[in-house]
Write a protein that holds these residues in place. Structure first.
Motif, PDB file in Angstrom:
ATOM      1  N   GLY A 162       0.766  -1.239   0.003  1.00  0.00           N
ATOM      2  CA  GLY A 162       0.107   0.170  -0.081  1.00  0.00           C
ATOM      3  C   GLY A 162       0.866   1.464   0.032  1.00  0.00           C
ATOM      4  N   VAL A 163       2.306   1.109  -0.351  1.00  0.00           N
ATOM      5  CA  VAL A 163       3.047   2.325  -0.356  1.00  0.00           C
ATOM      6  C   VAL A 163       2.909   2.919  -1.691  1.00  0.00           C
ATOM      7  CG1 VAL A 163       5.117   3.496  -0.016  1.00  0.00           C
ATOM      8  CG2 VAL A 163       4.316   1.685   1.379  1.00  0.00           C
ATOM      9  N   ARG A 164       2.926   4.301  -1.955  1.00  0.00           N
ATOM     10  CA  ARG A 164       2.841   5.003  -3.150  1.00  0.00           C
ATOM     11  C   ARG A 164       4.055   4.889  -3.838  1.00  0.00           C
ATOM     12  NH1 ARG A 164       0.075  10.487  -2.467  1.00  0.00           N
ATOM     13  NH2 ARG A 164       1.382  10.526  -0.993  1.00  0.00           N
ATOM     14  N   ILE A 165       4.087   5.267  -4.936  1.00  0.00           N
ATOM     15  CA  ILE A 165       5.383   5.070  -5.915  1.00  0.00           C
ATOM     16  C   ILE A 165       6.413   5.832  -5.425  1.00  0.00           C
ATOM     17  CG2 ILE A 165       6.238   5.438  -8.125  1.00  0.00           C
ATOM     18  CD1 ILE A 165       3.644   4.800  -9.398  1.00  0.00           C
ATOM     19  N   PRO A 166       6.216   7.356  -5.128  1.00  0.00           N
ATOM     20  CA  PRO A 166       7.477   8.135  -4.717  1.00  0.00           C
ATOM     21  C   PRO A 166       7.938   7.733  -3.415  1.00  0.00           C
ATOM     22  CG  PRO A 166       5.241   9.496  -5.303  1.00  0.00           C
ATOM     23  CD  PRO A 166       5.065   8.063  -5.212  1.00  0.00           C
ATOM     24  N   ILE A 167       7.247   7.321  -2.151  1.00  0.00           N
ATOM     25  CA  ILE A 167       7.802   6.708  -1.225  1.00  0.00           C
ATOM     26  C   ILE A 167       8.343   5.506  -1.303  1.00  0.00           C
ATOM     27  CG2 ILE A 167       7.235   6.266   1.413  1.00  0.00           C
ATOM     28  CD1 ILE A 167       6.833   9.455   0.583  1.00  0.00           C
ATOM     29  N   ALA A 168       7.866   4.665  -2.024  1.00  0.00           N
ATOM     30  CA  ALA A 168       8.501   3.153  -1.994  1.00  0.00           C
ATOM     31  C   ALA A 168      10.014   3.288  -3.152  1.00  0.00           C
ATOM     32  CB  ALA A 168       7.481   2.499  -3.085  1.00  0.00           C
ATOM     33  N   PHE A 169      10.010   4.417  -3.767  1.00  0.00           N
ATOM     34  CA  PHE A 169      11.084   4.605  -4.528  1.00  0.00           C
ATOM     35  C   PHE A 169      12.057   5.318  -3.625  1.00  0.00           C
ATOM     36  CE2 PHE A 169      13.924   7.655  -6.850  1.00  0.00           C
ATOM     37  CZ  PHE A 169      14.485   6.594  -7.740  1.00  0.00           C
ATOM     38  N   ALA A 170      11.654   6.220  -2.787  1.00  0.00           N
ATOM     39  CA  ALA A 170      12.565   6.718  -1.943  1.00  0.00           C
ATOM     40  C   ALA A 170      13.294   5.982  -1.039  1.00  0.00           C
ATOM     41  CB  ALA A 170      12.038   7.977  -1.021  1.00  0.00           C
ATOM     42  N   ALA A 171      12.375   5.080  -0.465  1.00  0.00           N
ATOM     43  CA  ALA A 171      13.012   3.962   0.907  1.00  0.00           C
ATOM     44  C   ALA A 171      13.848   3.090   0.142  1.00  0.00           C
ATOM     45  CB  ALA A 171      11.586   3.354   1.211  1.00  0.00           C
ATOM     46  N   LYS A 624      -6.018   5.129   5.503  1.00  0.00           N
ATOM     47  CA  LYS A 624      -4.546   5.166   5.423  1.00  0.00           C
ATOM     48  C   LYS A 624      -3.935   4.857   6.780  1.00  0.00           C
ATOM     49  CE  LYS A 624      -4.668   8.393   1.410  1.00  0.00           C
ATOM     50  NZ  LYS A 624      -5.900   8.274   1.422  1.00  0.00           N
ATOM     51  N   VAL A 625      -4.519   5.330   7.870  1.00  0.00           N
ATOM     52  CA  VAL A 625      -4.023   5.049   9.259  1.00  0.00           C
ATOM     53  C   VAL A 625      -4.057   3.682   9.488  1.00  0.00           C
ATOM     54  CG1 VAL A 625      -4.497   5.560  11.598  1.00  0.00           C
ATOM     55  CG2 VAL A 625      -4.603   7.499   9.970  1.00  0.00           C
ATOM     56  N   VAL A 626      -5.285   2.898   9.142  1.00  0.00           N
ATOM     57  CA  VAL A 626      -5.511   1.503   9.379  1.00  0.00           C
ATOM     58  C   VAL A 626      -4.525   0.745   8.817  1.00  0.00           C
ATOM     59  CG1 VAL A 626      -7.003  -0.282   9.313  1.00  0.00           C
ATOM     60  CG2 VAL A 626      -8.030   1.790   9.947  1.00  0.00           C
ATOM     61  N   ASN A 627      -4.009   1.024   7.338  1.00  0.00           N
ATOM     62  CA  ASN A 627      -3.271   0.415   6.587  1.00  0.00           C
ATOM     63  C   ASN A 627      -1.908   0.434   7.316  1.00  0.00           C
ATOM     64  OD1 ASN A 627      -2.709  -1.168   4.279  1.00  0.00           O
ATOM     65  ND2 ASN A 627      -1.295   0.450   3.787  1.00  0.00           N
ATOM     66  N   PHE A 628      -1.690   1.673   7.555  1.00  0.00           N
ATOM     67  CA  PHE A 628      -0.384   1.956   8.240  1.00  0.00           C
ATOM     68  C   PHE A 628      -0.172   1.017   9.605  1.00  0.00           C
ATOM     69  CE2 PHE A 628       1.336   4.322  11.966  1.00  0.00           C
ATOM     70  CZ  PHE A 628       2.696   4.268  11.680  1.00  0.00           C
ATOM     71  N   HIS A 629      -1.153   1.103  10.372  1.00  0.00           N
ATOM     72  CA  HIS A 629      -1.042   0.241  11.698  1.00  0.00           C
ATOM     73  C   HIS A 629      -0.840  -1.367  11.320  1.00  0.00           C
ATOM     74  CE1 HIS A 629      -2.268   3.827  13.903  1.00  0.00           C
ATOM     75  NE2 HIS A 629      -1.899   3.295  14.880  1.00  0.00           N
ATOM     76  N   VAL A 630      -1.619  -1.709  10.448  1.00  0.00           N
ATOM     77  CA  VAL A 630      -1.511  -3.185   9.949  1.00  0.00           C
ATOM     78  C   VAL A 630      -0.339  -3.615   9.364  1.00  0.00           C
ATOM     79  CG1 VAL A 630      -2.598  -4.957   8.456  1.00  0.00           C
ATOM     80  CG2 VAL A 630      -4.269  -3.569   9.708  1.00  0.00           C
ATOM     81  N   GLN A 631       0.156  -2.863   8.511  1.00  0.00           N
ATOM     82  CA  GLN A 631       1.266  -3.109   7.772  1.00  0.00           C
ATOM     83  C   GLN A 631       2.664  -2.894   8.684  1.00  0.00           C
ATOM     84  OE1 GLN A 631       1.355  -4.684   5.007  1.00  0.00           O
ATOM     85  NE2 GLN A 631      -0.892  -4.179   4.455  1.00  0.00           N
ATOM     86  N   THR A 632       2.533  -1.823   9.502  1.00  0.00           N
ATOM     87  CA  THR A 632       3.689  -1.675  10.196  1.00  0.00           C
ATOM     88  C   THR A 632       3.826  -2.735  11.319  1.00  0.00           C
ATOM     89  OG1 THR A 632       3.520   0.768   9.953  1.00  0.00           O
ATOM     90  CG2 THR A 632       4.732   0.046  12.068  1.00  0.00           C
ATOM     91  N   ILE A 633       2.797  -3.148  11.907  1.00  0.00           N
ATOM     92  CA  ILE A 633       2.681  -4.354  12.725  1.00  0.00           C
ATOM     93  C   ILE A 633       3.336  -5.679  12.259  1.00  0.00           C
ATOM     94  CG2 ILE A 633       1.349  -5.840  14.194  1.00  0.00           C
ATOM     95  CD1 ILE A 633      -0.422  -3.424  14.980  1.00  0.00           C
ATOM     96  N   ALA A 670       9.338   2.714   5.778  1.00  0.00           N
ATOM     97  CA  ALA A 670       8.780   3.415   4.581  1.00  0.00           C
ATOM     98  C   ALA A 670       7.178   3.616   4.790  1.00  0.00           C
ATOM     99  CB  ALA A 670       8.909   2.257   3.632  1.00  0.00           C
ATOM    100  N   HIS A 671       6.538   2.756   5.536  1.00  0.00           N
ATOM    101  CA  HIS A 671       5.246   3.199   5.962  1.00  0.00           C
ATOM    102  C   HIS A 671       4.930   4.285   6.516  1.00  0.00           C
ATOM    103  CE1 HIS A 671       2.497   0.060   3.889  1.00  0.00           C
ATOM    104  NE2 HIS A 671       3.945  -0.888   3.953  1.00  0.00           N
ATOM    105  N   ALA A 672       5.965   4.388   7.690  1.00  0.00           N
ATOM    106  CA  ALA A 672       5.876   5.547   8.562  1.00  0.00           C
ATOM    107  C   ALA A 672       5.826   6.930   7.524  1.00  0.00           C
ATOM    108  CB  ALA A 672       6.969   5.714   9.541  1.00  0.00           C
ATOM    109  N   LEU A 673       7.023   6.859   6.466  1.00  0.00           N
ATOM    110  CA  LEU A 673       7.077   7.976   5.632  1.00  0.00           C
ATOM    111  C   LEU A 673       5.727   8.060   4.884  1.00  0.00           C
ATOM    112  CD1 LEU A 673      10.727   7.299   4.555  1.00  0.00           C
ATOM    113  CD2 LEU A 673       9.990   8.943   6.100  1.00  0.00           C
ATOM    114  N   GLU A 674       5.195   7.103   4.455  1.00  0.00           N
ATOM    115  CA  GLU A 674       4.116   6.942   3.495  1.00  0.00           C
ATOM    116  C   GLU A 674       2.835   7.684   4.292  1.00  0.00           C
ATOM    117  OE1 GLU A 674       0.991   6.359   0.634  1.00  0.00           O
ATOM    118  OE2 GLU A 674       3.176   6.380   0.584  1.00  0.00           O
ATOM    119  N   VAL A 675       2.485   7.501   5.534  1.00  0.00           N
ATOM    120  CA  VAL A 675       1.531   7.788   6.181  1.00  0.00           C
ATOM    121  C   VAL A 675       1.796   9.239   6.738  1.00  0.00           C
ATOM    122  CG1 VAL A 675       2.010   7.025   8.864  1.00  0.00           C
ATOM    123  CG2 VAL A 675      -0.325   7.320   8.023  1.00  0.00           C
TER     124      VAL A 675
END
Length: 831
Positions: A162-171, A624-633, A670-675
């Motif tokens: 669920g990370v968008r292109i710019p953040i996925a590329f940066a990470a 977006k916050v839900v996905n951040f928590h799920v993926q980060t966990i 990377a998910h922290a940067l995304e959210v």
């Protein structure tokens, strides 16, 4: 939280990779629909030409940093000593022992073999220069390519979660230039293949989550995850933590599937069985298959087999394990006595004295067959009496054991053990006496047959070779002959200590007879041999030895570090140093410390949210916050499972043991940067992107500043000293020269030295030999042509390691003449 019931819909932006959480109303409660939206795959899979260009740019950057100067250093670096050496042994089929499963080592051997390597270089020491016959560049190219693909896998994994292109590329760009990952992917080490397989498993499972249950794409992704897990575990046991991670994610997913009232229980059960087969069955089959290939390839006996039982060693070609051994053991038998529970080997003595205690003759365990393992069994009451018939040993027989070559008897008395002197329950065992001496009561031992450990039948009534397991009790000291994993110092040749123990673990007091001869047993007397073990017996024993050796790697190492220091990057590892250059494993602190800080911050965020929820405030309201928590966990669970077990290990540990956990930490970051960009700063996204850009720039700057430690290239002493932010960053700045001009001068001098005529070097060495300034290994005359024709001996070198062509040597020695001696060192003759 906002939801869409009875069907729901994708968020307002159809390109948004994070959809609204879909729920439905059941008879008694609302429930979460676990089937992903059909559009989810499209939003989380690279399909556009623009994104493909982004991926291409990422791959080019990763390839550039990993492939640059791959042929330097042109000598052995760090654990290339081990894993390059193992590749050589695979090619030659020579058996060896290692604490890691075989796959990654076999892959290095395969790559080397394809590139023309014939195993004629043994990787004996760090800094050994590679000969032209060793395709080390191609062997290093393999982990480098895997490292490049791992960068791509990180990008694809982030997009799938669920990370968008710019953040996925940066990470992923930060990961591509992260110093530690670049370093470990450039050398013949297991870390790069291991991380590649772990990253492949993570990507495949995240891809699996995007597809409807039971669909063909989901089955392919699940199959990919299973294969990747099998290859990870078959490279290093660290892969077991990845299996545990995906297993817990499966439990997580199945929990919500059970609560999904739109799914029949039977369908959930089928999915659970499917995961067991794909994620446990396939890895197990692969693991067994790779070990089968391992055993089938390594068939030639070597010293490495000394770690294994005699039965295991009988399966190897060229073994010297006794066969057709006389079964009956009696008074007058000359025997070799083997310890059961340790890898020490045979009860052994030699004409050297203890430097402590009684200073009598040393008694040790020795792992190799040797005449000093031979003992004559005497009846206690009739020492020095020649036998005239066969009298068997039974339970309770009182005997003495005379060492055949030194004529001293196995002896114990009230002296402290030489190494285990602090243990009052262990007494010294020594060799005492002289030829013709009848001995004393301290030489007496009573045979005690262990009924449970011995083979059924006669072996439990009287001592039979191989089959009877027994103890030797010292009646005067009331203790048993004992050995354990303790070595004597150098004065005892670092052989295993033997003591007499009144306490301790009983299995450490068990022995059996291997070699046996008796003057009065007929030729047709019963004989026994070891039964050659099958595949599963060899597999079990191999794992017992791997585990045993691994947990006993406790010797201190100058560059070891403790797990609590890893998140703070307090020190690295010196891999190589030569010619005023160094290779040093060090992480990139911009990313490294950001991961550590985020893990702490996320813990505070979760604690704050739990308190807020208890106080009645609404939390997790945005998808977006839900996905951040799920993926980060998910990813931090992977971090914890790969990191926490390190605290339970007593063996020596190094910074590179943290890298698998660190990979999951970067995914979470990377998910922290995304959210942060899409939710926290959504009204000021430009600030979010500025922060991300600054992080990428800082990471790249550190990489460029410290690249001499990755590539082993010139650096100045002043720059090096300024770069040591922490005292634990202990790369040796004193080894560097003061300026780059000094390097040009040094390299020019080295080149000129190498270009000196070989004839001059050969003449000089021959003169030295004639003046006897060298100490030859023997006084034989060796013919140049005979040396070159002998197997394995390929070249002549002078004392500085410079190769001398055989023709030049031949000319200098007088057209085929001989020279007084050469020193033999493995595959090289040094004139």
């Amino acid at each position: 939280m906002p939801s869409k019931t009875d069907g729901g819909h994708q968020g307002s932006d159809p390109r948004d990779p994070v959809p609204d959480l879909k729920t439905k109303r059941g008879p008694a409660r609302s429930y979460i629909v676990t089937e992903p939206p059909k559009t989810l795959v499209e939003t989380r899979t690279p399909t556009s030409s623009k994104e493909k260009l982004v991926i291409a740019a990422l791959v080019v950057i990763a390839a550039t940093v990993r492939l640059y100067g791959l042929s330097r250093p042109d000598s052995v670096v760090f654990d290339e000593v081990h894993f390059g050496g193992f590749a050589s042994k695979y090619i030659k089929g020579i058996f060896f022992m290692d604490v890691h499963p075989p796959l990654a080592k076999m892959l290095f051997a395969a790559v080397g073999s394809i590139a023309g390597f014939r195993g004629d270089f043994d990787f004996e020491a760090i800094g050994d220069k590679y000969p032209e016959s060793t395709p080390f560049f191609f062997m290093r190219l393999f982990p480098s390519v895997l490292g490049i693909i791992t960068v791509l896998l990180m990008y694809l994994t982030l997009r799938s979660s669920g990370v968008r292109i710019p953040i996925a590329f940066a990470a992923s760009l930060c990961f591509a230039v992260e110093n530690s990952f670049v370093t470990i992917s450039r050398y013949i080490l297991l870390d790069s293949p291991l991380l590649f397989f772990i990253a492949s498993a993570a990507y495949a499972f995240k891809k699996y989550e995007l597809y409807p249950q039971g669909s063909w794409p989901s089955l392919k992704a699940l199959l990919g995850a299973g294969i990747s897990l099998g290859m990870a575990v078959s490279s290093k046991w660290v892969g077991l933590f990845t299996v545990a991670w995906i297993g817990l994610l499966c439990v997580w997913r199945l929990w919500f599937m059970i609560g999904d009232l739109s799914k029949p229980v039977s369908k959930t059960f089928v999915e659970a069985v499917r995961k067991l087969v794909f994620l446990l069955g396939i890895p197990t089959i692969l693991y067994l298959a790779f070990f089968y290939v391992h055993f089938d390839t390594l068939t030639v006996y070597s010293d490495g087999a000394g770690f294994f039982s005699s039965a295991f060693r009988t399966s190897l070609k060229g073994n010297t394990i006794p066969k057709d051994i006389l079964a009956d053991v009696g008074i007058g038998s000359v025997v070799s006595i083997r310890h059961i529970a340790t890898m020490g080997g045979y009860l052994h003595s030699h004409d050297h004295m203890l430097e402590k205690g009684s200073q009598q003759q040393q008694i040790t365990l020795y792992p190799h067959l040797d005449g000093n393992n031979d003992w004559l069994i005497e009846l206690r009451d009739e020492p020095n009496t020649a036998v005239s018939s066969f009298e068997g040993l039974t339970d309770g027989t009182a005997i003495r054991l005379k060492h055949v070559s030194t004529q001293r008897r196995l002896h114990s008395h009230d002296h402290k053990a030489p190494v285990s002197e602090s243990a009052d329950w262990q007494k010294e065992v020594s060799g005492y006496g002289f030829e013709g001496f009848e001995g004393d009561a301290n030489d007496d031992w009573i045979v005690e047959i262990d009924q449970a450990a011995s083979a059924p039948g006669e072996a439990r009534a009287r001592v039979k070779a191989l089959e009877t397991k027994f103890r030797l009790k010292h009646p005067l000291m009331n203790c048993h002959l004992f050995s354990h994993e303790v070595k004597l110092p150098k004065w005892g040749f670092e052989q295993q200590e033997v003591t007499c123990a009144s306490q301790g673990k009983e299995h450490l007091t068990l022995w059996y007879i291997e070699g046996n001869s008796h003057p009065f047993l007929p030729e047709d007397a019963e004989r026994v041999s070891y039964k050659t073990p099958g595949f599963f017996a060899k597999l079990i024993e191999s794992h017992q030895k791997m585990w045993h050796i691994n947990k006993n790697l406790v010797e201190p190492h100058i560059y070891e570090s403790k797990p609590h220091s890893w998140p703070f990057l307090l020190r690295g590892i010196n891999y190589w140093g030569h010619d005023h250059r160094n290779v040093y494993l060090l992480g990139n602190p911009i990313v490294w410390w950001s991961v550590t800080a985020f893990i702490g911050l996320f813990g505070l965020i979760v604690a704050y949210e739990l308190i807020s929820w208890q106080l009645g405030y609404k939390i997790l309201q945005d998808p977006k916050v839900v996905n951040f928590h799920v993926q980060t966990i998910h990813y931090l669970l992977g971090f914890a499972l790969h990191y926490a077990p390190s605290f339970l290990m007593g063996r020596q540990l190094f910074l590179h043991h943290y890298l698998a956990a660190y990979y999951f930490g970067i995914l979470a970051l990377a998910h922290a940067l995304e959210v942060g960009v899409t939710y926290t700063l959504r009204r000021r996204e430009i600030y979010g992107y500025a922060i991300v850009s600054a992080m990428v720039a800082g990471t790249a700057y550190f990489f460029l500043s410290y690249r001499p430690l990755i590539y082993g290239t010139p650096w100045t002493k002043d720059l090096c000293e300024k770069s040591q932010w922490l005292s634990g960053w202990d790369y040796p700045c004193g080894n560097y020269l003061s300026s780059y001009e000094d390097y040009e001068k040094y390299d020019r001098e080295q080149a000129e030295e190498a270009l000196k005529p070989a004839t001059t070097a050969a003449s000089s060495i021959v003169q030295n030999v004639s003046e006897r300034s060298l100490q030859p290994a023997d006084e034989d005359e060796l013919d140049v042509d005979a040396i070159m024709a002998s197997p394995g001996l390929k070249k002549f070198v002078d004392q500085n390691g410079n190769e001398i062509p055989a023709d030049v040597v031949r000319d200098v020695l007088g057209n085929g003449g001989s020279v007084v001696s050469v020193e033999h060192r493995s595959h090289t003759d040094i004139l």
